[in-house]
Design an enzyme around this catalytic site. Structure first.
Site, PDB file in Angstrom:
ATOM      1  N   ASP A  38       0.860  -1.168   0.000  1.00  0.00           N
ATOM      2  CA  ASP A  38       0.000   0.000   0.000  1.00  0.00           C
ATOM      3  C   ASP A  38       0.909   1.234   0.000  1.00  0.00           C
ATOM      4  O   ASP A  38       2.115   1.120   0.262  1.00  0.00           O
ATOM      5  CB  ASP A  38      -0.851  -0.067   1.276  1.00  0.00           C
ATOM      6  CG  ASP A  38      -1.598   1.207   1.547  1.00  0.00           C
ATOM      7  OD1 ASP A  38      -2.279   1.690   0.643  1.00  0.00           O
ATOM      8  OD2 ASP A  38      -1.498   1.723   2.679  1.00  0.00           O
ATOM      9  N   ASP A  40      -0.280   5.093   1.002  1.00  0.00           N
ATOM     10  CA  ASP A  40      -0.548   6.098   2.036  1.00  0.00           C
ATOM     11  C   ASP A  40      -0.564   5.484   3.428  1.00  0.00           C
ATOM     12  O   ASP A  40      -1.288   4.511   3.681  1.00  0.00           O
ATOM     13  CB  ASP A  40      -1.907   6.763   1.774  1.00  0.00           C
ATOM     14  CG  ASP A  40      -1.888   7.594   0.510  1.00  0.00           C
ATOM     15  OD1 ASP A  40      -1.102   8.545   0.443  1.00  0.00           O
ATOM     16  OD2 ASP A  40      -2.653   7.270  -0.426  1.00  0.00           O
TER      17      ASP A  40
END
Ligand code: TMP
Ligand code: MG
Length: 290
Positions: A38, A40
Site C-alpha cells: 500500500d 498512504d
C-alpha cells in the site's frame, strides 16, 4: 534471526509462523520474491512531531490550488468518512458503498478545481508529505536485487509517483496501480481513470484489468505491506502463491483495533513510523547477497 523483530512496536500472534515464512523466503531466494505494498500511511508516514502527515489525496486538498470552499468541503468529507473507514465495528461489506461514496464525492470536488498537470510537482514539493524513516534503504535494496515492488494504492497515482520521484526512489522495479488523473489537451484535470480504487476493493476485481500479475507469475513468494485491513486482499490475484508474509502498520485507534490486526496480519507494527522491521527482514532474506 531478525533483531528488529524484538522492537517494542512489534506484535505477532504466531512468532513461529513468522520465523518459518521468513526462513522459506530466504531459502527460496530473490528470484521468487516480490513485495506488494500500500502507499498512504504504509510507505508514507502517518505522523511527524505530533502532526498528521498528508495522504496523496490530502496533498492536493491542502494545496493552494484548491479554493477555500473546496478545501472545506474536502475536509468535511474526511471528517465524516475517515472514522467509518477505520471503524472496527463495521464490516468491509458495510463500508464498501460508503467508501465508493467518499471517493466519488472527493474526486468530483477535485475535478471542479481545474488542477493543472504542470502544478503537481510544485504541490508535492510544498506539501508536508514524508516517507517513513528507512525508506531509502527499503527502495534501494529492492532495486539493487531486482525485486519487483508493486504499489497498490487507493490514493492518487500521479501524486504518489511524484512523491517517489522527488525522494529519488522511483526505480524501474516499481509498478503502481492507483487512481490516475486524466488531463485534457491543455493539461487540465478532466476526470479520474477507471476503475475507481478505494480501501476495500484492492483485489483482483481491479487487477484483472492490469497486466501486472501475468508478468509476475513466477514471483510466488510475497511480502505484503499495508495499514488497513482492506490491504490484505492486495495479493489475491497472484497465481500459485507459496509463501506470504503480511506486515500491518497500526497507526490510529490502536487500542480498539489491536485484536483485529493481530488476528489478520502476521506482524503488526504499532505506532512505528519506520521501515526498520521490513528492512531487517529484507536484510536477512538477502543474506550474503548484501
Ligand atoms: P492508500 O490505499 O494508498 O492507503 O490510500 C487511501 C487512503 O486515502 C485512505 O486511507 C483514505 C485516504 N483518503 C483521503 O485522505 N482523502 C480522500 O479524499 C480520500 C478519498 C481518501
Ligand atoms: Mg494506506
Amino acid at each position: 534471526m531478525v533483531p528488529e523483530l524484538e522492537k517494542v512496536t512489534v506484535l505477532m500472534k504466531n512468532p513461529e509462523h513468522v520465523q518459518r515464512v521468513i526462513s522459506a523466503l530466504r531459502k527460496e531466494g530473490t528470484d521468487k520474491l516480490q513485495v506488494i505494498s500500500d502507499f498512504d500511511m504504509t510507505l508514507s508516514r502517518f505522523g511527524f512531531n505530533g502532526r498528521r502527515c498528508p495522504t496523496s489525496h490530502n496533498i492536493l486538498d491542502n494545496s493552494r490550488v484548491i479554493s477555500e470552499e473546496g478545501r472545506k468541503k474536502l475536509k468535511d468529507l474526511l471528517q465524516y468518512y475517515y472514522p467509518i473507514e477505520i471503524d472496527p465495528n463495521q464490516t468491509m461489506e458495510e463500508k464498501r458503498p460508503l467508501m465508493v461514496e467518499w471517493w466519488t464525492k472527493a474526486h468530483n470536488l477535485l475535478l471542479e478545481q481545474k488542477i493543472l498537470k504542470s502544478d503537481i510537482a510544485k504541490i508535492v514539493r510544498e506539501s508536508e508529505v514524508m516517507l517513513r524513516d528507512g525508506a531509502n534503504t527499503f527502495f534501494d535494496q529492492l532495486h539493487q536485487h531486482n525485486i519487483p515492488l508493486f504499489i497498490f494504492s487507493a490514493g492518487v497515482g500521479d501524486v504518489l509517483e511524484e512523491v517517489l520521484r522527488q525522494a529519488e526512489v522511483f526505480h524501474p522495479n516499481i509498478n503502481v496501480v492507483a487512481n490516475y488523473m486524466d488531463f485534457d489537451d491543455k493539461g487540465v484535470l478532466r476526470r479520474f481513470k477507471e476503475p475507481l480504487i478505494h480501501t476495500y476493493n484492492k483485489n483482483n476485481t481491479v487487477l484483472e484489468k492490469t497486466e501486472h500479475f501475468q508478468l509476475l507469475s513466477s514471483r510466488t513468494n510475497i511480502i505484503l505491506l499495508g495499514d488497513s485491513l482492506g490491504d490484505l486482499s492486495m495479493a489475491d490475484g497472484v497465481p500459485n502463491v507459496e509463501n506470504v508474509l503480511t506486515v500491518g502498520f497500526l497507526n490510529d485507534k490502536v487500542d480498539e483495533r489491536r485484536g483485529k490486526y493481530r488476528d489478520a496480519y502476521d506482524i503488526v507494527l504499532e505506532k512505528d513510523e519506520t521501515l526498520d522491521v521490513v528492512n531487517g527482514i529484507l536484510c536477512y532474506i538477502l543474506g550474503d547477497l548484501n
